[in-house]
Design a protein around this motif. Structure first.
Motif, PDB file in Angstrom:
ATOM      1  N   SER A  72       0.788  -1.154  -0.070  1.00 32.52           N
ATOM      2  CA  SER A  72      -0.136  -0.011   0.095  1.00 32.52           C
ATOM      3  C   SER A  72       0.868   1.306   0.072  1.00 32.52           C
ATOM      4  O   SER A  72       0.720   2.115  -0.621  1.00 32.52           O
ATOM      5  N   ALA A 153      -5.091  -2.190  -3.730  1.00 28.93           N
ATOM      6  CA  ALA A 153      -6.247  -1.480  -3.724  1.00 28.93           C
ATOM      7  C   ALA A 153      -6.026  -0.016  -3.026  1.00 28.93           C
ATOM      8  O   ALA A 153      -6.230   0.779  -3.319  1.00 28.93           O
ATOM      9  N   ILE A 154      -5.373  -0.373  -1.654  1.00 32.53           N
ATOM     10  CA  ILE A 154      -5.398   0.710  -0.781  1.00 32.53           C
ATOM     11  C   ILE A 154      -4.319   2.028  -1.630  1.00 32.53           C
ATOM     12  O   ILE A 154      -4.645   2.988  -1.235  1.00 32.53           O
ATOM     13  N   TYR A 156      -3.889   2.284  -4.442  1.00 33.45           N
ATOM     14  CA  TYR A 156      -4.359   3.020  -5.749  1.00 33.45           C
ATOM     15  C   TYR A 156      -5.587   4.002  -5.200  1.00 33.45           C
ATOM     16  O   TYR A 156      -5.920   4.957  -5.746  1.00 33.45           O
ATOM     17  N   LEU A 157      -6.020   3.748  -4.119  1.00 36.97           N
ATOM     18  CA  LEU A 157      -7.103   4.518  -3.376  1.00 36.97           C
ATOM     19  C   LEU A 157      -6.550   5.993  -2.827  1.00 36.97           C
ATOM     20  O   LEU A 157      -7.272   6.711  -2.622  1.00 36.97           O
ATOM     21  N   ALA A 158      -5.411   5.589  -1.764  1.00 39.88           N
ATOM     22  CA  ALA A 158      -4.974   6.628  -0.961  1.00 39.88           C
ATOM     23  C   ALA A 158      -3.942   7.551  -1.520  1.00 39.88           C
ATOM     24  O   ALA A 158      -3.339   7.097  -2.452  1.00 39.88           O
ATOM     25  N   GLY A 234     -11.465  -4.478  -6.797  1.00 35.69           N
ATOM     26  CA  GLY A 234     -11.199  -3.269  -6.620  1.00 35.69           C
ATOM     27  C   GLY A 234     -10.022  -2.766  -6.953  1.00 35.69           C
ATOM     28  O   GLY A 234     -10.042  -1.404  -7.277  1.00 35.69           O
ATOM     29  N   TRP A 237     -10.118  -1.949 -10.735  1.00 32.05           N
ATOM     30  CA  TRP A 237     -10.947  -0.867 -10.835  1.00 32.05           C
ATOM     31  C   TRP A 237     -10.393   0.364 -10.424  1.00 32.05           C
ATOM     32  O   TRP A 237     -10.200   1.364 -11.363  1.00 32.05           O
ATOM     33  N   LEU A 238      -9.576   0.572  -9.638  1.00 29.77           N
ATOM     34  CA  LEU A 238      -9.047   1.668  -9.208  1.00 29.77           C
ATOM     35  C   LEU A 238      -7.681   1.915  -9.948  1.00 29.77           C
ATOM     36  O   LEU A 238      -7.353   3.231 -10.340  1.00 29.77           O
ATOM     37  N   TYR A 239      -6.979   0.931 -10.250  1.00 31.84           N
ATOM     38  CA  TYR A 239      -5.848   0.973 -11.424  1.00 31.84           C
ATOM     39  C   TYR A 239      -6.443   1.577 -12.680  1.00 31.84           C
ATOM     40  O   TYR A 239      -5.496   2.551 -13.173  1.00 31.84           O
ATOM     41  N   LYS A 241      -8.925   3.431 -13.198  1.00 30.81           N
ATOM     42  CA  LYS A 241      -9.383   4.721 -13.016  1.00 30.81           C
ATOM     43  C   LYS A 241      -8.068   5.697 -12.974  1.00 30.81           C
ATOM     44  O   LYS A 241      -8.162   6.824 -13.435  1.00 30.81           O
ATOM     45  N   ASP A 242      -7.176   5.069 -12.253  1.00 30.94           N
ATOM     46  CA  ASP A 242      -6.044   6.058 -12.077  1.00 30.94           C
ATOM     47  C   ASP A 242      -5.211   6.150 -13.169  1.00 30.94           C
ATOM     48  O   ASP A 242      -4.665   7.226 -13.517  1.00 30.94           O
TER      49      ASP A 242
END
Length: 246
Positions: A72, A153-154, A156-158, A234, A237-239, A241-242
């Motif tokens: 992360s 996932a974290i 790419y989220l934070a 997740g 999807w976040l990847y 989106k990034d």
């Protein structure tokens, strides 16, 4: 991608702080926790001694530390520093970066598992059949991929500043509520009901079933598979989106 995996491994092995918390720290906690009730005392609700019970908990905890904390923070900081953007200019496919991160974290998690087992056998005289040692290692190592996906996932989220507190909250929450630090049988009934559906509880339950020479519960396997699909989906999807934002 192989070159990136080698680079990730070298970076992790050079990080003494990371190695301490992922490899040495779980063994230290194992020694402290197994002394509290006596090595040969039985854990309520199981046929396991305290040492055998805590051994699986701390091996799982060490693997969780390696794959979750390592992935992360590094991913979030590399995104912020532009490293991920630079890699997109190379021939490396997007999935290659994610796979390299997951693979390197999984390799680093293996020593944390083995060291806890060696300490348990040498210091606390934990004895299992050869097949049980091998099955325990394989089950805990394979199960750590669930949390490696969560780490991606974290990451790419934070953002780089927020990733550490978010990861720590999730890390300690899953560890404590999942029964890695304290037997979940000591929790209030309502908290036990919650713990039974957490991936960390199912993760450690696999190892304890092997120690008792029993087949893993279907519910525990189903929970781990469901959370792996959730976390990896997740992360994907976040990847994407990034990538679209870049």
């Amino acid at each position: 991608m192989n070159s990136l995996i080698k680079l990730e491994l070298l970076r992790a092995l050079r990080n003494r702080k990371f190695l301490f918390f992922s490899v040495i720290y779980p063994s230290v906690i194992f020694l402290l926790a197994s002394n509290q009730s006596g090595t040969n005392g039985k854990v309520d609700g199981t046929g396991l001694t305290v040492a055998a019970y805590v051994m699986v908990s701390m091996a799982s905890f060490g693997a969780l530390t390696a794959v979750l904390m390592g992935n992360s923070e590094r991913i979030a900081k590399e995104r912020e520093g532009g490293w991920v953007r630079q890699l997109r200019l190379t021939t490396l496919p997007g999935r290659g970066y994610v796979l390299a991160k997951t693979a390197s974290a999984a390799v680093i998690s293996l020593p944390s598992i083995v060291v806890v087992f060696l300490v348990a056998a040498a210091v606390k005289d934990v004895r299992l059949d050869a097949w049980q040692w091998l099955a325990l290692t394989g089950a805990i190592w394979a199960g750590s991929l669930v949390f490696a996906a969560l780490g991606v996932a974290i990451g790419y989220l934070a953002s780089g500043d927020a990733v550490r507190p978010i990861t720590m909250i999730i890390y300690f929450g899953l560890s404590i509520l999942g029964g890695l630090w304290f037997p979940s049988s000591s929790f209030p009934t309502w908290l036990q009901d919650i713990a039974n559906w957490l991936p960390t509880h199912a993760y450690a339950a696999l190892g304890r079933a092997i120690e008792e020479s029993q087949a893993p519960h279907a519910q525990d396997i189903a929970i781990l598979v469901a959370f792996f699909l959730l976390f990896s989906g997740g992360a994907a999807w976040l990847y994407r989106k990034d990538t679209l934002k870049a």
